[in-house]
Enzyme design. Structure first.
Site, PDB file in Angstrom:
ATOM      1  N   GLY A  98       0.750  -1.252   0.160  1.00 58.19           N
ATOM      2  CA  GLY A  98      -0.356  -0.005   0.148  1.00 58.19           C
ATOM      3  C   GLY A  98       1.014   1.380   0.315  1.00 58.19           C
ATOM      4  O   GLY A  98       2.078   0.986   0.542  1.00 58.19           O
ATOM      5  N   GLN A 124       2.937  10.614   1.610  1.00 59.31           N
ATOM      6  CA  GLN A 124       4.430   9.178   1.718  1.00 59.31           C
ATOM      7  C   GLN A 124       4.850   9.675   0.437  1.00 59.31           C
ATOM      8  O   GLN A 124       6.136   9.427  -0.451  1.00 59.31           O
ATOM      9  CB  GLN A 124       3.919   7.659   1.646  1.00 59.31           C
ATOM     10  N   CYS A 181       6.010  -0.154   7.172  1.00 53.95           N
ATOM     11  CA  CYS A 181       5.490   1.211   6.749  1.00 53.95           C
ATOM     12  C   CYS A 181       7.168   1.332   5.452  1.00 53.95           C
ATOM     13  O   CYS A 181       7.598   1.832   6.383  1.00 53.95           O
ATOM     14  CB  CYS A 181       5.505   2.260   7.545  1.00 53.95           C
ATOM     15  N   LEU A 182       6.267   1.812   4.662  1.00 55.30           N
ATOM     16  CA  LEU A 182       8.125   2.099   3.581  1.00 55.30           C
ATOM     17  C   LEU A 182       8.368   3.379   3.778  1.00 55.30           C
ATOM     18  O   LEU A 182       9.802   3.350   3.648  1.00 55.30           O
ATOM     19  CB  LEU A 182       6.950   2.450   2.288  1.00 55.30           C
ATOM     20  N   HIS A 203      -4.323   0.826   7.268  1.00 53.95           N
ATOM     21  CA  HIS A 203      -3.126   1.322   7.773  1.00 53.95           C
ATOM     22  C   HIS A 203      -2.823   2.897   6.866  1.00 53.95           C
ATOM     23  O   HIS A 203      -2.773   3.882   6.977  1.00 53.95           O
ATOM     24  CB  HIS A 203      -2.019   0.909   7.188  1.00 53.95           C
ATOM     25  N   GLU A 204      -3.504   2.795   6.010  1.00 56.10           N
ATOM     26  CA  GLU A 204      -3.505   3.626   4.802  1.00 56.10           C
ATOM     27  C   GLU A 204      -4.343   5.034   4.492  1.00 56.10           C
ATOM     28  O   GLU A 204      -3.589   6.117   4.618  1.00 56.10           O
ATOM     29  CB  GLU A 204      -3.413   3.349   3.196  1.00 56.10           C
ATOM     30  N   HIS A 220      -3.020   7.196   6.875  1.00 57.83           N
ATOM     31  CA  HIS A 220      -1.595   8.030   6.847  1.00 57.83           C
ATOM     32  C   HIS A 220      -2.358   9.562   6.167  1.00 57.83           C
ATOM     33  O   HIS A 220      -1.741  10.736   5.667  1.00 57.83           O
ATOM     34  CB  HIS A 220      -0.964   7.791   5.535  1.00 57.83           C
TER      35      HIS A 220
END
Ligand code: NI
Length: 188
Positions: free
Chosen positions: A46, A51, A99-100, A141-142, A145
């Site tokens: 994701g 991000q 998380c990236l 999660h996304e 963000h």
């Protein structure tokens, strides 16, 4: 399509709320393609617009590889524009997340088993759909963000302290990753 550099922990853009998208144009279509390419390049499941430094309400997800392993529903790659969580359903499950934007840091986060989401698709058509399994976790999660929330914000102060040295390393731009990152601008 291009791979975009990813913004990492402690960049203020990750703490901002995003603005809704008003229409889809060629530029935005390209941006969505770039989000997918950036996500796949980093082997992520994701990726949200903040991000890559854009404060707009879009994220992409593809959790099929994980869903395949556990025999859960596969939804394919999906873009979510202006998503709104309508309902959180089912059990609350604790699972490890990463998380990236916070490379190499992983910890358990509690999320609901299913989520009912309204969103606009790639054609800007309004949809409402229930998701379950891995994709439901990725969506929660996304979605966070887009509200300026990181999975770290769900951890206890104690757990955050456990990750402190790794977080400092990321914040100082000293952590190396296999995917491109936005360089830290302030020398520390
Ligand atoms: Ni993330």
């Amino acid at each position: 399509m291009s791979v975009l550099p990813i913004v990492t922990y402690n960049d203020p853009v990750l703490k901002e709320k995003t603005k809704p998208v008003e229409m889809i144009d060629k530029e935005l279509e390209k941006f969505i393609d770039d989000l997918f390419e950036t996500m796949y390049n980093a082997r992520g499941v994701g990726l949200a617009a903040p991000q890559v430094g854009e404060l707009i309400s879009i994220f992409v997800a593809d959790a099929d590889l994980m869903a395949e392993e556990t025999g859960e529903p596969a939804y394919g790659p999906i873009v979510f524009i202006n998503p709104e969580i309508k309902e959180l359903k089912g059990e609350v499950i604790r699972m490890e997340e990463g998380c990236l934007s916070i490379p190499e840091v992983r910890d358990d986060v509690k999320r609901h088993e299913s989520v009912v989401l309204s969103y606009r698709d790639r054609d800007f058509d309004l949809k409402e759909q229930e998701f379950t399994g891995w994709l439901a976790r990725v969506i929660q999660h996304e979605y966070d963000h887009l509200q300026g929330i990181l999975f770290l914000d769900h951890l206890s102060a104690f757990k955050r302290r456990v990750h402190k040295s790794k977080l400092q390393k990321i914040d100082s731009g000293l952590l190396e990753t296999e995917y491109p990152l936005v360089p830290k601008t302030i020398a520390k």
